[in-house]
Design an enzyme around this catalytic site. Structure first.
Site, short mmCIF file in Angstrom:
data_model
loop_
_atom_site.label_atom_id
_atom_site.label_comp_id
_atom_site.label_asym_id
_atom_site.label_seq_id
_atom_site.Cartn_x
_atom_site.Cartn_y
_atom_site.Cartn_z
NE ARG A 88 -4.29 1.71 1.15
CZ ARG A 88 -4.68 1.92 0.67
NH1 ARG A 88 -5.39 1.65 -0.69
NH2 ARG A 88 -5.82 2.98 1.25
CB THR A 99 -9.32 -0.58 -7.18
OG1 THR A 99 -9.42 0.73 -6.26
CG2 THR A 99 -9.63 -1.49 -6.07
CG ASP A 103 -8.68 5.15 0.27
OD1 ASP A 103 -9.97 5.96 0.09
OD2 ASP A 103 -8.12 4.50 0.18
CB SER A 110 -7.46 -0.10 1.62
OG SER A 110 -7.91 -0.92 1.08
CB SER A 111 -13.06 -0.82 1.55
OG SER A 111 -12.91 0.41 2.01
N1 GLY Z 1 -8.44 3.14 -2.60
C1 GLY Z 1 -9.60 2.40 -2.54
C2 GLY Z 1 -9.13 1.52 -1.35
O1 GLY Z 1 -8.35 1.15 -1.22
O2 GLY Z 1 -10.20 1.22 -0.86
#
Ligand code: GLY
Length: 570
Positions: A105, A381, A423, A452-453
């Protein structure tokens, strides 16, 4: 996808016949479903799936295929992901009987600070975290791919990068999603002469579908990375170009940020569900914890007795989602900076309380959602899934956040820089691009990873074999789309295609509403949900589930029929 019509699908594989709202099957099924005995790939891009298959056919291993697909998808879906961004990988190694989680990330630059997106009066300046140089976090993708390949890869690094270099040099035909993204972000792309040249015609117009999109500068950048490994990105010409571009646009990322980027190996979160073990992504993703919460909150209700898409099943599922998203805002952040009570949030005692809280026949307003006691410790994404003939599986979700990220490209490199800083929570209670409620634990700090999701997930059967892998793009919606695909598969026993094609819902605590995507549910179902006090909103979720499952001894791959991906195997 706007032309989708309402369709009812009859599920004959269930104990009783059930009709569910789903995307129509038929011609959409082509490309989106495949069955094969040995290996399977599902991704959002045709060249991406083809590259992973090519590597596996050339005796590369699953990590070689993962690295090749990651570089190719960076070229094929520049609106969604790229080497200017980051991602997560969940990898199940059959030989070791072990699941790994890798976190590449993006991180906040060293000069980032808590109030960097607030004006003098303390008001959030969303534009700064969503567009331009201040929205860019330090990219992690190249470091992640390089380290993971060094640890597990079999083919040479430059060989697994070859398909991406080839695609960047020779191009691919413009497809609808990319065209839509170019259109949407054209105000930003037009400001950058290099992006203007790649994504627009000589006359400055959005190209026609089918027109070839070539990325010659990206090809040169990839060649440098093929030659020099991670140093080809984090040092030298490319690094200098990234930081000069950022400085010119008044951002704060420096060469020190790039040099010090580190990928992290994390411990996957896991739970037992319907006799299988589910391994998924831990923080700084919120996705894994909340998917497991939703499944376990609902398990005691045995929703299959009501049937999929019944009023009772939708009602309870929405309440479980609402509860999980309340926890997201309260407890989740980068575990290297804040204490995240991961074990507590998925512990049986806690989830039992959560299950009891949703024992209500009517909707629960979000402001009344009770806090449970923790027992201890504290579009956009892209996703792809690969399974091989040795029982290994990878599920990886990667991103530059919004369409075309920050809208900035590093001069002369073809790299589109992310806007992952969005985010973070600009301050407690603010909402990001996906409407996610910002919590105290997710405030900006130097070198911190934004929450993040993204939810790459793998299911392992009691015999130690990976039997299902999946994930999706689409911000906070990812969590609920992955959870519903698992519910459809294991609670309602749907075959994989139907599990993916079925209409899905989304509740994320704030706003206090059930969002339903097309082709929606029958009017009578929605009427009863409203009578229970739910607010219903018709809006697409943007998910594109890429799933693989073992069915009758064969791999079945399904690339969400809502997108333009490809499921293929041999
Ligand atoms: N940028 C979308 C996520 O990481 O959830």
């Amino acid at each position: 996808m706007k032309s989708i019509v309402f369709a009812l699908l009859t599920l004959v594989s269930c104990a009783h016949e059930v009709r569910i709202a789903a995307l129509p099957i038929g011609e959409l099924r082509k490309d989106h479903e495949a069955v094969a005995p040995q290996v399977m790939v599902t991704s959002q891009g045709k060249a991406t799936s083809a590259s992973a298959l090519e590597i596996l056919a050339r005796e590369g291993n699953i990590i070689d295929a993962f690295v090749a697909a990651s570089f190719v998808v960076s070229v094929e879906r520049p609106q969604s992901t790229g080497i200017g961004g980051g991602g997560f990988l969940v990898f199940y190694s059959k030989k070791e009987n072990k699941a790994y989680a890798f976190d590449f990330r993006e991180v906040a630059p060293i000069l980032a600070y808590k109030k960097m997106y607030l004006d003098k009066e303390g008001r959030p300046q969303t534009i700064l975290s969503q567009e331009g140089a201040l929205s860019v976090a330090v990219p992690g993708l190249v470091a992640g791919l390089y380290e993971i390949h060094k640890k597990f890869g079999k083919l040479k690094w430059e060989d697994v990068m070859a398909p991406a270099i080839d695609l960047a040099e020779n191009g691919f035909p413009l497809y609808p999603h990319l065209k839509e993204a170019i259109h949407e972000r054209s105000h930003l792309l037009r400001l950058d002469p290099e992006l203007l040249k790649i994504f627009f015609t000589d006359k400055g117009e959005v190209p026609h579908l089918g027109q070839t999109i070539k990325q010659p500068q990206m090809a040169e950048t990839l060649k440098l990375i093929a030659l020099k490994g991670r140093d080809g990105f984090y040092k030298g010409r490319v690094a200098n170009s990234i930081t000069q571009t950022i400085r010119r646009h008044k951002g704060v990322m420096s060469l020190r940020d790039l040099r010090s980027y580190e990928m992290k190996e994390r411990t996957p979160v896991k739970t037992m569900y319907k006799g299988n073990k589910i391994f998924t992504m831990p923080p700084p993703s919120s996705g894994g914890i909340h998917v497991l919460q939703i499944l376990k909150i609902l398990e005691p209700y045995k929703l299959s007795k009501y049937g999929p898409q019944s009023v009772e099943a939708i009602h309870k599922t929405a309440l479980a989602m609402q509860r999980a998203f309340k926890d997201r805002a309260e407890y989740l952040g980068d575990p290297d900076f804040v204490s995240v009570p991961t074990a507590g949030l998925i512990s049986p005692e806690y989830l039992k309380q959560m299950s009891e809280f949703i024992n209500s026949d009517s909707a629960i307003p979000s402001q009344d959602v009770k806090k449970a006691n923790l027992p201890y410790e504290s579009s956009e994404t892209t996703h792809f899934t690969i399974a091989d003939s040795e029982g290994n599986m990878v599920a990886s979700t990667q991103t530059i956040n919004g369409w075309f990220g920050s809208g900035l490209s590093a001069k002369g490199t073809g790299i589109i820089l992310n806007n992952e800083m969005d985010d973070f929570a600009q301050k407690e209670g603010t909402q990001n691009l996906f409407g996610a409620l910002g919590g105290n634990k997710n405030l900006v700090e130097a070198k911190k990873r934004p929450l993040s999701s993204m939810t790459p997930t793998i299911v392992v059967a009691p015999n130690g074999e990976a039997v299902m892998g999946l994930g999706s793009p689409s911000g906070t919606r990812i969590i609920n789309c992955v959870a519903q695909t698992l519910l459809n598969t294991y609670e309602y026993q749907m075959p994989l295609y139907e599990a993916v094609a079925a209409t899905r819902i989304h509740h994320q605590f704030v706003p206090d509403e059930i969002r339903i995507e097309s082709p929606y549910f029958p009017e009578s179902v929605e009427k009863e949900l409203k009578e229970k006090g739910h607010t219903i909103v018709h809006k697409e979720l943007g998910c594109s589930i890429q799933a693989i499952k073992k069915e009758n001894g064969q791999w079945v791959g399904v690339s969400d029929p809502r997108g333009a991906g490809l499921a293929e195997g041999f």
